[in-house]
Design a protein around this motif. Structure first.
Motif, mmCIF file in Angstrom:
data_model
loop_
_atom_site.group_PDB
_atom_site.id
_atom_site.type_symbol
_atom_site.label_atom_id
_atom_site.label_comp_id
_atom_site.label_asym_id
_atom_site.label_seq_id
_atom_site.Cartn_x
_atom_site.Cartn_y
_atom_site.Cartn_z
ATOM 1 N N GLY A 10 0.930 -1.190 0.085
ATOM 2 C CA GLY A 10 -0.113 0.084 0.241
ATOM 3 C C GLY A 10 0.813 1.359 0.082
ATOM 4 O O GLY A 10 0.611 2.021 -0.963
ATOM 5 N N GLU A 11 1.976 1.237 0.882
ATOM 6 C CA GLU A 11 2.846 2.559 0.950
ATOM 7 C C GLU A 11 3.522 2.679 -0.569
ATOM 8 O O GLU A 11 3.561 3.709 -1.185
ATOM 9 C CB GLU A 11 3.968 2.228 1.944
ATOM 10 N N ALA A 12 3.968 1.550 -1.145
ATOM 11 C CA ALA A 12 4.827 1.661 -2.371
ATOM 12 C C ALA A 12 3.678 2.038 -3.344
ATOM 13 O O ALA A 12 4.093 3.064 -4.291
ATOM 14 C CB ALA A 12 5.226 0.332 -2.802
ATOM 15 N N LEU A 13 2.539 1.716 -3.525
ATOM 16 C CA LEU A 13 1.533 2.047 -4.518
ATOM 17 C C LEU A 13 1.245 3.497 -4.513
ATOM 18 O O LEU A 13 1.100 4.308 -5.082
ATOM 19 C CB LEU A 13 0.240 1.246 -4.484
ATOM 20 N N ALA A 14 1.049 3.756 -2.976
ATOM 21 C CA ALA A 14 0.681 5.345 -2.598
ATOM 22 C C ALA A 14 1.844 6.034 -3.037
ATOM 23 O O ALA A 14 1.575 7.283 -3.525
ATOM 24 C CB ALA A 14 0.220 5.477 -1.096
ATOM 25 N N TYR A 15 2.850 5.744 -2.906
ATOM 26 C CA TYR A 15 4.176 6.539 -3.299
ATOM 27 C C TYR A 15 4.285 6.750 -5.019
ATOM 28 O O TYR A 15 4.283 7.947 -5.364
ATOM 29 C CB TYR A 15 5.614 5.941 -2.972
ATOM 30 N N TRP A 16 4.211 5.662 -5.634
ATOM 31 C CA TRP A 16 4.146 5.931 -7.047
ATOM 32 C C TRP A 16 3.014 6.770 -7.563
ATOM 33 O O TRP A 16 3.044 7.514 -8.410
ATOM 34 C CB TRP A 16 4.075 4.340 -7.766
ATOM 35 N N GLN A 17 1.829 6.672 -6.915
ATOM 36 C CA GLN A 17 0.675 7.417 -7.187
ATOM 37 C C GLN A 17 1.095 9.060 -6.905
ATOM 38 O O GLN A 17 0.831 9.811 -7.776
ATOM 39 C CB GLN A 17 -0.481 6.994 -6.286
ATOM 40 N N SER A 18 1.829 9.120 -5.677
ATOM 41 C CA SER A 18 1.990 10.593 -5.527
ATOM 42 C C SER A 18 2.957 11.369 -6.235
ATOM 43 O O SER A 18 2.821 12.528 -6.694
ATOM 44 C CB SER A 18 2.534 10.462 -3.966
ATOM 45 N N VAL A 19 3.664 10.566 -7.001
ATOM 46 C CA VAL A 19 4.856 11.064 -7.781
ATOM 47 C C VAL A 19 4.552 10.999 -9.258
ATOM 48 O O VAL A 19 5.331 11.672 -10.045
ATOM 49 C CB VAL A 19 6.425 10.402 -7.562
ATOM 50 N N THR A 20 3.772 10.303 -9.545
ATOM 51 C CA THR A 20 3.225 10.027 -11.227
ATOM 52 C C THR A 20 1.911 10.400 -11.592
ATOM 53 O O THR A 20 1.523 10.394 -12.647
ATOM 54 C CB THR A 20 3.676 8.457 -11.679
ATOM 55 N N GLY A 21 1.001 10.103 -10.363
ATOM 56 C CA GLY A 21 -0.320 10.297 -10.606
ATOM 57 C C GLY A 21 -1.054 8.868 -10.988
ATOM 58 O O GLY A 21 -2.245 8.840 -11.290
ATOM 59 N N LEU A 22 -0.370 7.754 -11.212
ATOM 60 C CA LEU A 22 -0.980 6.405 -11.668
ATOM 61 C C LEU A 22 -1.583 6.078 -10.307
ATOM 62 O O LEU A 22 -1.272 5.840 -9.210
ATOM 63 C CB LEU A 22 0.116 5.570 -12.006
ATOM 64 N N SER A 23 -3.211 5.633 -10.798
ATOM 65 C CA SER A 23 -3.991 5.384 -9.486
ATOM 66 C C SER A 23 -4.147 3.562 -9.452
ATOM 67 O O SER A 23 -3.634 3.073 -10.788
ATOM 68 C CB SER A 23 -5.339 6.072 -9.835
ATOM 69 N N TYR A 24 -4.578 3.068 -8.621
ATOM 70 C CA TYR A 24 -4.781 1.877 -8.338
ATOM 71 C C TYR A 24 -6.016 1.293 -7.484
ATOM 72 O O TYR A 24 -6.487 2.361 -6.853
ATOM 73 C CB TYR A 24 -3.548 1.158 -7.783
ATOM 74 N N VAL A 25 -6.703 0.409 -7.708
ATOM 75 C CA VAL A 25 -7.554 -0.161 -7.033
ATOM 76 C C VAL A 25 -7.018 -1.623 -6.575
ATOM 77 O O VAL A 25 -6.792 -2.323 -7.091
ATOM 78 C CB VAL A 25 -8.923 -0.201 -7.911
ATOM 79 N N LEU A 26 -7.736 -2.069 -5.136
ATOM 80 C CA LEU A 26 -7.364 -3.562 -4.837
ATOM 81 C C LEU A 26 -8.300 -4.046 -5.301
ATOM 82 O O LEU A 26 -9.676 -3.882 -5.329
ATOM 83 C CB LEU A 26 -7.405 -3.333 -3.112
ATOM 84 N N VAL A 27 -7.989 -5.396 -5.623
ATOM 85 C CA VAL A 27 -9.093 -6.261 -6.149
ATOM 86 C C VAL A 27 -9.029 -7.793 -5.429
ATOM 87 O O VAL A 27 -7.922 -7.833 -4.870
ATOM 88 C CB VAL A 27 -9.152 -6.573 -7.797
ATOM 89 N N GLY A 28 -9.844 -8.777 -5.768
ATOM 90 C CA GLY A 28 -9.723 -10.030 -5.475
ATOM 91 C C GLY A 28 -8.726 -10.866 -6.075
ATOM 92 O O GLY A 28 -8.495 -10.570 -7.326
ATOM 93 N N ALA A 29 -8.547 -11.967 -5.873
ATOM 94 C CA ALA A 29 -7.572 -12.889 -6.347
ATOM 95 C C ALA A 29 -8.017 -13.472 -7.781
ATOM 96 O O ALA A 29 -7.165 -13.607 -8.653
ATOM 97 C CB ALA A 29 -7.113 -14.013 -5.409
ATOM 98 N N ASP A 30 -9.072 -13.649 -7.811
ATOM 99 C CA ASP A 30 -9.773 -14.097 -9.176
ATOM 100 C C ASP A 30 -10.101 -12.972 -10.160
ATOM 101 O O ASP A 30 -10.514 -13.369 -11.215
ATOM 102 C CB ASP A 30 -10.779 -15.023 -9.015
ATOM 103 N N ALA A 31 -9.970 -11.696 -9.881
ATOM 104 C CA ALA A 31 -10.172 -10.765 -11.173
ATOM 105 C C ALA A 31 -8.992 -10.718 -12.094
ATOM 106 O O ALA A 31 -7.940 -11.110 -11.671
ATOM 107 C CB ALA A 31 -9.700 -9.389 -10.107
ATOM 108 N N GLU A 32 -9.499 -10.311 -13.123
ATOM 109 C CA GLU A 32 -8.719 -10.058 -14.424
ATOM 110 C C GLU A 32 -9.107 -9.007 -15.046
ATOM 111 O O GLU A 32 -10.203 -8.713 -15.416
ATOM 112 C CB GLU A 32 -8.666 -11.452 -15.051
#
Length: 155
Positions: free
Chosen positions: A22-44
């Motif tokens: 979570g911290e690494a994803l938030a870091y990349w989002q803060s410096v690049t603007g790339l967003s993410y969402v947490l999903v389940g294991a069977d998501a594709e």
């Protein structure tokens, strides 16, 4: 060129203990603007972050890659493997940030920053940030030419 559709779908396996993902994803989002969402294991599509034994990683402490894409080269499945002994972590973690950087689109080890091998510090260089920012501005199916020009070759 391979990149994710935003927000980047991420599944964190229970083998990862702590908030380094979570911290690494938030870091990349803060410096690049790339967003993410947490999903389940069977998501594709999805990017999975999990622990791995030394039998999978050989001498490395981690690995990050996109291993399946759609016909237009949009990322479909990716994985970050973190050596089991490093899977219980406390943030910030250069290892988690580095391996996630590979799955975001920095496939090599450019010198002088977080993505170099070994990493230089725990923050990305301006070059690494600019690369990801520009990468995610290009349409899926883009091919870069050696002179820096680009064209869409596959929708």
């Amino acid at each position: 060129i391979t990149r994710w559709e935003l927000p980047i779908p991420v599944y964190v396996d229970p083998s990862i203990i702590g908030n380094c993902v979570g911290e690494a994803l938030a870091y990349w989002q803060s410096v690049t603007g790339l967003s993410y969402v947490l999903v389940g294991a069977d998501a594709e599509p999805r990017l999975t972050v999990r622990a791995a034994g030394s039998d999978e990683l050989n001498i490395a402490s981690g690995s990050g890659l996109v291993y399946r894409t759609y016909p237009n080269n949009r990322a479909r499945l990716g994985v970050v493997k973190i050596l089991t002994s490093n899977a219980t972590c406390s943030a910030p973690s250069a290892l988690f940030r580095h391996e996630l950087g590979h799955t975001l689109g920095i496939f090599g080890h450019p010198p002088g920053g977080l993505m170099s091998a070994p990493s230089v510090g725990i923050t990305a260089s301006q070059r690494e940030i600019n690369f990801l920012t520009q990468l995610y501005r290009l349409p899926h199916g883009t091919r870069l030419d050696p002179d820096g020009s680009w064209r869409v070759v596959s929708q």
